[in-house]
Design a protein around this motif. Sequence first.
Motif, PDB file in Angstrom:
ATOM      1  N   ILE A  47      52.140  37.891  43.602  1.00  0.00           N
ATOM      2  CA  ILE A  47      51.248  36.908  42.949  1.00  0.00           C
ATOM      3  C   ILE A  47      51.157  35.754  43.663  1.00  0.00           C
ATOM      4  O   ILE A  47      52.582  34.874  43.735  1.00  0.00           O
ATOM      5  CB  ILE A  47      51.380  36.899  41.419  1.00  0.00           C
ATOM      6  N   GLN A  91      44.291  33.468  40.592  1.00  0.00           N
ATOM      7  CA  GLN A  91      45.568  34.073  41.238  1.00  0.00           C
ATOM      8  C   GLN A  91      45.358  35.385  41.955  1.00  0.00           C
ATOM      9  O   GLN A  91      44.175  36.205  41.627  1.00  0.00           O
ATOM     10  CB  GLN A  91      46.485  34.485  40.093  1.00  0.00           C
ATOM     11  N   LYS A 106      44.083  40.078  39.695  1.00  0.00           N
ATOM     12  CA  LYS A 106      43.232  38.953  40.524  1.00  0.00           C
ATOM     13  C   LYS A 106      42.050  38.412  39.695  1.00  0.00           C
ATOM     14  O   LYS A 106      41.153  39.222  38.965  1.00  0.00           O
ATOM     15  CB  LYS A 106      42.784  39.620  41.894  1.00  0.00           C
TER      16      LYS A 106
END
Lengths: 70, 441
Positions: free
Chosen positions: B330, B358, B385
């Motif tokens: 991440i 992210q 995501k």
Amino acid sequence: MSKPLVLMIVLVSFFSSCVVVKEYEKVAINDPDMQLSDLPCDRNVTIAHTYREGTAGANGGKTGGGCGCN
Amino acid sequence: MNRIKENIVLLFLLTSFLAFSQQQQEDEKSYKKRVLETVEVDLLSSYYNQDGDNAAVTGGIGTEELTDATATIIIAIPLNEDDVLTIDAGVSAYTSASSSNVDPFDGNRQADPFVASSGASSNDVWTNLTASYSHTSDDRNKIWSALASVSSEYDYFSVGFGGSYTRLFNERNTEISVNGTVYLDSWAAIYPFELRPFAPNGNGLNNGFFLDNAITGNSSYNPQFVPFKNENRNSYILGFGFSQILHKNVQGSLSLDFVQQQGLLSTPFQRVYFADIADSFVGNFQLADAIEQLPDTRFKIAVGGRLNWFLSDRFVLRTYYRYYNDTWGIASHTASFELPVKLSNNFTIYPSYRYYHQSAADYFRPFEIALSTEEFYTSDYDLSKYVANQLGMGVSYTDIFTRAKLWKFGLKQIDLKYYNYNRDTTFTSSIITIGFNFEVY
């Protein structure tokens, strides 16, 4: 991982080159809204972000002490 | 005789002067402005709710509905001129689909991932107590602090301790700090209801639940399930801070945090459905193929910066940026700004905006995408995501003279804030908080 460290070193060097502000000139700096952390009443918002997002840290928020898994 | 009298008077005056000077020096030496003048009490309360269609407890589909009410009291007590003890106690009561659908069959309705079960597992209470102690040096340029905390909920217990050191210099224009915290957490793992009969020594499909409820679809239901042996989770945090006054109206800070986590980092009740396993159902509810499996270590690094600018007597600009990266893959960017507008000496409003992005964890798989042959997998959309936007608005009432008094409490400030948070998935949340700050006489 090296990128953030380089960035931090550059910024620290930049910040360190600033002029000195005397105590009697810090009226604005000492304003409560100028504090360099989350404002106190935003604490639970920061905790919610920490629980719900994959990210934590570098904001004064909690990074442990509960699973936040619900 | 006169000479003797003159000498006596002179000696008396000299002694008095010296005594006065000495007393004055002692007074100056003994007078220190207290770090905290009086006891301060903060009461903070918030109501949070969220919803979405990607619940991790039901493998990436299903309701993410959750409501939470939190109340916190923080009491800062000056012990002397230099030392402050702070007690922070909080309780949080929540109702969530994620906890209720651990057992979706215990309610009075048919099990469904998009309906939170109304059974006994649908709510819980989180309690927390933190005590911290800080000591400031005589010249006010060095601060030491230590903290200890304990928190508890039905299936999770945590103890933490830590400390920090802060050094101010350059006429208090520059501040550096280092802090360390350790959290030692433990799970009382709870697993999805339908998997429990498949634990070692379980009776599998001979369990009464399966005898009473017919399995549709793949009737040879045989999930992968081994309970976790290690139920501990330890977090080690090391942080560095640096702040600098850049101008009489501008100051900024940088912070760098390293976090190492070890132990059970998976959430035991989060289901996963495999693409290569035929689906089994009881009613509308798809039975879990497995629980999420994540590595037992994770290293995180976050670097953040703030820049605050006192634009005028009316406007202040508060900005923040953070970059984050971890060993699960991440990476994220967080950026926010807040523009306090001082409407009068007493009232300030706080419009704000926050952007968050992210990338997905390496182990994230949406519903029915993971393969049973993989080592690690999760369908927790908090690890997917996404982009999130948050808008906020707040109002604050401040009275530095604390004219409003209730018994020994003088009301100094009231804050009311509301935030609305939206992801580009289906997830949305909102939170309203109210805070009261009192001085105690």
